[in-house]
Write an enzyme that holds these catalytic residues in place. Structure first.
Site, PDB file in Angstrom:
ATOM      1  N   ALA A   9       0.845  -1.215   0.000  1.00 35.92           N
ATOM      2  CA  ALA A   9       0.000   0.000   0.000  1.00 35.92           C
ATOM      3  C   ALA A   9       0.874   1.257   0.000  1.00 35.92           C
ATOM      4  CB  ALA A   9      -0.920  -0.015   1.209  1.00 35.92           C
ATOM      5  N   GLY A  13       1.058   1.058  -5.080  1.00 38.26           N
ATOM      6  CA  GLY A  13      -0.063   0.190  -4.753  1.00 38.26           C
ATOM      7  C   GLY A  13      -1.362   0.964  -4.658  1.00 38.26           C
ATOM      8  N   ARG A  31       1.969  -4.480   5.227  1.00 34.41           N
ATOM      9  CA  ARG A  31       2.512  -5.049   6.480  1.00 34.41           C
ATOM     10  C   ARG A  31       1.808  -4.475   7.701  1.00 34.41           C
ATOM     11  NH1 ARG A  31       8.835  -3.758   6.034  1.00 34.41           N
ATOM     12  NH2 ARG A  31       7.945  -1.798   5.290  1.00 34.41           N
ATOM     13  N   LYS A 162      16.387   2.309 -16.045  1.00 34.40           N
ATOM     14  CA  LYS A 162      16.054   3.752 -16.101  1.00 34.40           C
ATOM     15  C   LYS A 162      16.160   4.391 -14.714  1.00 34.40           C
ATOM     16  CE  LYS A 162      11.797   3.684 -14.173  1.00 34.40           C
ATOM     17  NZ  LYS A 162      11.304   4.575 -13.088  1.00 34.40           N
ATOM     18  N   THR A 219      11.683   9.489 -16.201  1.00 32.81           N
ATOM     19  CA  THR A 219      12.269   9.385 -14.857  1.00 32.81           C
ATOM     20  C   THR A 219      13.571  10.160 -14.735  1.00 32.81           C
ATOM     21  OG1 THR A 219      11.333   7.139 -14.867  1.00 32.81           O
ATOM     22  CG2 THR A 219      12.749   7.710 -13.027  1.00 32.81           C
ATOM     23  N   SER A 225      10.477  12.036  -9.818  1.00 28.97           N
ATOM     24  CA  SER A 225      11.124  10.736  -9.641  1.00 28.97           C
ATOM     25  C   SER A 225      11.902  10.694  -8.339  1.00 28.97           C
ATOM     26  CB  SER A 225      12.083  10.471 -10.807  1.00 28.97           C
ATOM     27  OG  SER A 225      13.068   9.530 -10.431  1.00 28.97           O
ATOM     28  N   ARG A 226      11.669   9.640  -7.541  1.00 29.61           N
ATOM     29  CA  ARG A 226      12.451   9.459  -6.312  1.00 29.61           C
ATOM     30  C   ARG A 226      13.912   9.240  -6.644  1.00 29.61           C
ATOM     31  NH1 ARG A 226       8.059   6.111  -4.590  1.00 29.61           N
ATOM     32  NH2 ARG A 226       8.712   4.907  -6.383  1.00 29.61           N
ATOM     33  N   ASN A 227      14.180   8.502  -7.723  1.00 28.84           N
ATOM     34  CA  ASN A 227      15.573   8.233  -8.089  1.00 28.84           C
ATOM     35  C   ASN A 227      16.278   9.513  -8.548  1.00 28.84           C
ATOM     36  OD1 ASN A 227      15.978   5.154  -7.932  1.00 28.84           O
ATOM     37  ND2 ASN A 227      13.982   5.405  -8.905  1.00 28.84           N
ATOM     38  N   GLU A 252      14.403   2.650  -6.131  1.00 30.62           N
ATOM     39  CA  GLU A 252      14.885   1.320  -6.561  1.00 30.62           C
ATOM     40  C   GLU A 252      16.242   1.377  -7.266  1.00 30.62           C
ATOM     41  OE1 GLU A 252      11.526  -1.627  -5.920  1.00 30.62           O
ATOM     42  OE2 GLU A 252      13.703  -1.540  -5.811  1.00 30.62           O
TER      43      GLU A 252
HETATM   44  N1  LIG Z   1       5.668   5.464  -7.137  1.00 32.44           N
HETATM   45  C1  LIG Z   1       5.642   5.368  -8.463  1.00 32.44           C
HETATM   46  O1  LIG Z   1       5.433   6.362  -9.171  1.00 32.44           O
HETATM   47  C2  LIG Z   1       5.887   4.032  -9.125  1.00 32.44           C
HETATM   48  C3  LIG Z   1       5.476   3.859 -10.452  1.00 32.44           C
HETATM   49  C4  LIG Z   1       5.749   2.646 -11.088  1.00 32.44           C
HETATM   50  C5  LIG Z   1       6.381   1.629 -10.401  1.00 32.44           C
HETATM   51  N2  LIG Z   1       6.740   1.822  -9.100  1.00 32.44           N
HETATM   52  C6  LIG Z   1       7.416   0.704  -8.431  1.00 32.44           C
HETATM   53  O2  LIG Z   1       6.548   0.166  -7.427  1.00 32.44           O
HETATM   54  C7  LIG Z   1       7.328  -0.394  -6.366  1.00 32.44           C
HETATM   55  C8  LIG Z   1       6.859   0.199  -5.061  1.00 32.44           C
HETATM   56  O3  LIG Z   1       7.100   1.587  -5.137  1.00 32.44           O
HETATM   57  P1  LIG Z   1       6.234   2.642  -4.321  1.00 32.44           P
HETATM   58  O4  LIG Z   1       6.231   3.917  -5.100  1.00 32.44           O
HETATM   59  O5  LIG Z   1       4.930   2.058  -3.906  1.00 32.44           O
HETATM   60  O6  LIG Z   1       7.168   2.822  -3.037  1.00 32.44           O
HETATM   61  P2  LIG Z   1       6.781   3.381  -1.588  1.00 32.44           P
HETATM   62  O7  LIG Z   1       8.068   3.669  -0.915  1.00 32.44           O
HETATM   63  O8  LIG Z   1       5.750   4.457  -1.738  1.00 32.44           O
HETATM   64  O9  LIG Z   1       6.057   2.141  -0.891  1.00 32.44           O
HETATM   65  C9  LIG Z   1       6.733   0.936  -0.720  1.00 32.44           C
HETATM   66  C10 LIG Z   1       5.785   0.057   0.111  1.00 32.44           C
HETATM   67  O10 LIG Z   1       6.413  -1.217   0.274  1.00 32.44           O
HETATM   68  C11 LIG Z   1       6.367  -1.560   1.657  1.00 32.44           C
HETATM   69  N3  LIG Z   1       7.534  -2.367   1.976  1.00 32.44           N
HETATM   70  C12 LIG Z   1       8.804  -1.956   2.092  1.00 32.44           C
HETATM   71  N4  LIG Z   1       9.592  -2.984   2.429  1.00 32.44           N
HETATM   72  C13 LIG Z   1       8.773  -4.073   2.534  1.00 32.44           C
HETATM   73  C14 LIG Z   1       8.971  -5.437   2.878  1.00 32.44           C
HETATM   74  N5  LIG Z   1      10.198  -5.884   3.212  1.00 32.44           N
HETATM   75  N6  LIG Z   1       7.906  -6.268   2.888  1.00 32.44           N
HETATM   76  C15 LIG Z   1       6.681  -5.810   2.573  1.00 32.44           C
HETATM   77  N7  LIG Z   1       6.411  -4.526   2.251  1.00 32.44           N
HETATM   78  C16 LIG Z   1       7.460  -3.681   2.231  1.00 32.44           C
HETATM   79  C17 LIG Z   1       6.379  -0.240   2.407  1.00 32.44           C
HETATM   80  O11 LIG Z   1       5.786  -0.401   3.675  1.00 32.44           O
HETATM   81  C18 LIG Z   1       5.529   0.638   1.504  1.00 32.44           C
HETATM   82  O12 LIG Z   1       4.173   0.523   1.816  1.00 32.44           O
HETATM   83  C19 LIG Z   1       8.794  -0.072  -6.704  1.00 32.44           C
HETATM   84  O13 LIG Z   1       9.404  -1.179  -7.324  1.00 32.44           O
HETATM   85  C20 LIG Z   1       8.665   1.084  -7.702  1.00 32.44           C
HETATM   86  O14 LIG Z   1       9.775   1.145  -8.598  1.00 32.44           O
HETATM   87  C21 LIG Z   1       6.530   2.988  -8.453  1.00 32.44           C
HETATM   88  O1  LIG Z   2       9.853   7.692  -8.647  1.00 32.66           O
HETATM   89  P1  LIG Z   2      10.659   6.647  -9.419  1.00 32.66           P
HETATM   90  O2  LIG Z   2      12.015   7.147  -9.814  1.00 32.66           O
HETATM   91  O3  LIG Z   2      10.668   5.337  -8.663  1.00 32.66           O
HETATM   92  O4  LIG Z   2       9.876   6.380 -10.821  1.00 32.66           O
HETATM   93  C1  LIG Z   2       8.527   6.012 -10.738  1.00 32.66           C
HETATM   94  C2  LIG Z   2       8.133   5.233 -11.998  1.00 32.66           C
HETATM   95  O5  LIG Z   2       8.909   4.055 -12.155  1.00 32.66           O
HETATM   96  C3  LIG Z   2       8.171   6.068 -13.251  1.00 32.66           C
HETATM   97  O6  LIG Z   2       7.802   5.278 -14.373  1.00 32.66           O
END
Ligand SMILES: NC(=O)c1ccc[n+]([C@@H]2O[C@H](COP(=O)([O-])OP(=O)(O)OC[C@H]3O[C@@H](n4cnc5c(N)ncnc54)[C@H](O)[C@@H]3O)[C@@H](O)[C@H]2O)c1
Ligand SMILES: O=P(O)(O)OC[C@H](O)CO
Length: 299
Positions: A9, A13, A31, A162, A219, A225-227, A252
């Protein structure tokens, strides 16, 4: 396919849950208990047939070992990254637990913030099972255009690589190196991404489209972008711990930079920008990295 459970979440998510609610009944779990729409226990979520996995790439293997048993699930993997400790791609890890014909991987340029706002987005559903990927395409809302591909490894490499080039993009911005430098960095980052893809049997055209160039341009050019923001912090001379603490979200590219460094050295694949990002994360002065990138003679 009208009932979906989202695992994780975090920002992605919750954004995907919001998007899928346009056409489906959606529950979500994480979690820790969250006061958000559709929150259920993990056990309840795993009773659903259609599962969306958004757990950070570096946590996937442990999570699957601890919590997962295959029950004919249809899984959409929405994470992006390569396992730092082993250099394993997500498809290798998931296929230890789930038949590949039940796995689809989501790729393409997609900031969670903009998906939450319902802004136009285009994504790719990648699976060895084209029919399963097509099934996922039907649950996306009308503001998200989806494409289907069977190039799982190409999409994975695009989505992971990326993030590392995005860190370099943030460093470039933070050091005020200019637009020429940023454009060159992104272009050469795409060359490295495709070079790695060739080594692992990916299709060239994957890197010319949404999973490669599209996600890379997005990105590596945006403070959303976080990265990219990790790179800005590195350029300011902050430690990685300080940067990640301030960020409060996953980046990531940090773990994937280590994975790419391992893959590059183990397989003798020339990935200069990715390797310099790893060395900067390990403490190398970004200006030293810039000199080395400008002066090295390999092409
Ligand atoms: N945020 C975006 O714009 C975006 C877009 C596309 C893809 N993603 C990808 O989605 C994935 C998640 O990114 P996000 O943006 O949700 O990150 P986030 O930091 O917002 O959330 C990560 C979630 O994972 C949970 N988490 C962390 N470690 C964990 C563990 N060991 N076990 C279970 N849960 C755990 C955290 O509690 C948190 O809820 C990454 O691989 C990211 O690259 C993110
Ligand atoms: O915020 P970032 O750098 O994890 O990028 C989020 C998405 O992967 C963009 O496609």
């Amino acid at each position: 396919m009208n009932k979906i459970a989202v695992i994780g979440a975090g920002k992605w998510g919750q954004a995907l849950a919001s998007a899928f609610r346009h056409k489906c009944n959606v529950v979500i779990t994480s979690r820790t208990k969250r006061d958000i729409e559709g929150f259920v226990s993990l056990d309840e979520a795993l009773e659903y047939e259609n599962i969306v996995m958004t757990i950070p790439a570096q946590a996937v293997r442990e999570w699957l070992h601890k919590h997962y048993g295959f029950k004919n699930h249809n899984i959409l993997v929405a994470s992006k990254g390569i396992e730092a400790s082993t250099g394993a791609f997500l498809n290798e890890i998931y296929e230890e637990f789930v038949p590949k014909s039940n796995l689809t991987y989501l790729s393409g340029p997609s900031f969670a913030k903009e998906v939450l706002l319902g802004l136009p987005t285009a994504l790719v559903l990648n699976s060895h099972n084209r029919m399963v990927a097509t099934g996922w395409s039907e649950v996306f809302p009308d503001f998200i255009k989806t494409y289907v591909s069977t190039d799982v490894i190409g999409a994975e490499i695009g989505g992971a690589y990326k993030n590392v080039i995005a860190i370099a993009g943030g460093i470039c911005e933070g050091l005020k190196l200019g637009e020429n430098a940023r454009a060159s960095l992104i272009s050469r980052g795409l060359v490295e991404m495709a070079r790695l893809g060739r080594e692992f049997g990916a299709k060239e055209e994957t890197f010319l489209s949404l999973s490669g160039a599209g996600d890379l341009f997005l990105t590596a050019s945006s403070k959303l972008s976080r990265n990219f923001r990790v790179g800005l912090g590195l350029a300011e001379g902050k430690t990685l711990d300080e940067i990640l603490k301030e960020l409060g979200e996953v980046a990531e590219g940090v773990g994937t930079a280590k994975a790419l460094y391992t893959i590059s050295k183990t397989n003798d694949i020339y990935l200069p920008i990715a390797n310099e990002v790893y060395e900067i994360l390990e403490g190398k002065d970004p200006m030293e990295s810039l000199k080395d990138l400008l002066n090295n003679r390999r092409r």
